[in-house]
Scaffold this active site. Structure first.
Site, PDB file in Angstrom:
ATOM      1  N   CYS A 127      -1.645  -5.181 -19.676  1.00 16.86           N
ATOM      2  CA  CYS A 127      -2.143  -3.841 -20.004  1.00 16.86           C
ATOM      3  C   CYS A 127      -2.743  -3.147 -18.789  1.00 16.86           C
ATOM      4  CB  CYS A 127      -3.163  -3.908 -21.135  1.00 16.86           C
ATOM      5  SG  CYS A 127      -4.671  -4.808 -20.715  1.00 16.86           S
TER       6      CYS A 127
ATOM      7  N   HIS B 187      -9.261  -4.762 -22.662  1.00 21.05           N
ATOM      8  CA  HIS B 187      -7.946  -4.136 -22.772  1.00 21.05           C
ATOM      9  C   HIS B 187      -7.989  -2.793 -22.043  1.00 21.05           C
ATOM     10  CE1 HIS B 187      -4.044  -3.205 -24.400  1.00 21.05           C
ATOM     11  NE2 HIS B 187      -4.485  -2.197 -25.116  1.00 21.05           N
TER      12      HIS B 187
ATOM     13  N   ASN C 169      -1.862   3.824 -26.313  1.00 19.76           N
ATOM     14  CA  ASN C 169      -1.901   2.385 -26.103  1.00 19.76           C
ATOM     15  C   ASN C 169      -0.584   1.887 -25.507  1.00 19.76           C
ATOM     16  OD1 ASN C 169      -2.896  -0.220 -26.162  1.00 19.76           O
ATOM     17  ND2 ASN C 169      -3.456  -0.174 -28.317  1.00 19.76           N
TER      18      ASN C 169
END
Length: 303
Positions: free
Chosen positions: A104, A248, A268
């Site tokens: 990520c 994240h 996301n």
């Protein structure tokens, strides 16, 4: 007094009764129970929690400048969506998919840099997440997390090639095969490099964050995730249950308010099947998730 306030906020968000139900009920029963509570968001039967890998490391030791805006002279809109303001930039609308690799941090860096490149330099090329595998200072085990601050510095100092040169492929990353300095499209790797100009911190202040979004575009954010956000489907996410699964990285692309709850609009990197077609609305200033604690804003070279 400050710490007392934070404690109250945490208790008010996390709900031990819901958490106990989460741990004891069958999955379908728990989803039915949770969604019957009429909270600010809904969850789905299929959970992502078993697939998640810790994917970001924080580094507060790096001295970055903090840029502020004179918000006293700014008429900030009540809601904002970067996809609408910069509709000429297709990258802002993209939802990426990191797959089972804990990458990520690569997506948070490359996608935010891509958006800022388009907004400020009229450069429409998508930058390569894969090329960040050459940033050996960014990670210890690439698919187990990395450092977005160092990743932005890599873009500034060593550049990133385009996505067409090196498209994302998690398989070699999982197999510990990193840093290929060739392009799949036949272009010269070094000539394809795009360089960043600078990266700075955004203050942990509602108006400053909004001003940065409205003025300069998407911001890279790192925050703590729990099981419940991996169950989220729509609404405004407020942490209620589940275990801490690590940090994240995402893009903040806007903000708004829904039924009296202020939220950040998040793009996301879990694909379009998660959240609301890959988009999440996350309640602002939840101490447990630390969304506003380490916000990074990159700018292209020359800006």
């Amino acid at each position: 007094m400050f710490y007392f306030f934070v404690l109250l906020t945490v208790v008010a968000a996390f709900d031990i009764e819901i958490h106990n139900k989460y741990e004891t009920l069958e999955r379908s029963e728990f989803v039915e129970y949770f969604n019957s509570l009429n909270l600010t968001y809904k969850i789905g039967v299929e959970s992502l929690s078993s697939d998640h890998k810790h994917c970001t490391f924080m580094n507060h030791d790096i001295n970055l400048p903090t840029i502020t805006h004179d918000v006293s002279f700014m008429a900030l809109p009540e809601s904002f969506d970067a996809r609408e303001k910069w509709s000429n930039c297709p990258s802002i609308r993209k939802i990426y998919f990191q797959n089972i690799c804990g990458s990520c941090w690569m997506f948070g860096t490359a996608s935010t840099a891509t958006d800022r490149n388009c907004i400020h330099a009229n450069n429409y090329k998508d930058l390569s997440e894969q090329d960040l595998s050459c940033c050996t200072d960014c990670y210890e085990n690439l698919c187990s997390g990395g450092n977005p601050t160092k990743a932005f510095e890599f873009w500034i100092n060593y550049g990133l090639v385009s996505y067409d040169c090196q498209p994302y492929n998690y398989y070699p990353l999982m197999k510990h095969r990193y840093c290929s300095q060739t392009c799949v499209n036949g272009v010269n790797y070094y000539q394809d490099k795009n360089y960043g100009g600078r990266v700075y911190k955004v203050p942990s202040d509602e108006h400053q964050i909004k001003a940065e979004l409205v003025t300069n575009g998407p911001i890279e954010a790192t925050f703590v995730i729990y099981d419940d956000i991996m169950d989220y489907t729509h609404g405004v996410y407020v942490h209620k249950y589940g275990e801490n699964r690590g940090y994240h990285s995402v893009r903040i692309i806007g903000y708004g308010e829904e039924e009296g709850v202020k939220y950040w609009l998040i793009a996301n990197s879990w694909g379009r099947t998660r959240g609301l077609n890959g988009i999440y609305k996350i309640k602002q200033f939840q101490p447990e998730i630390q969304m506003e604690d380490w916000l990074l804003a990159p700018m292209p070279k020359g800006f």
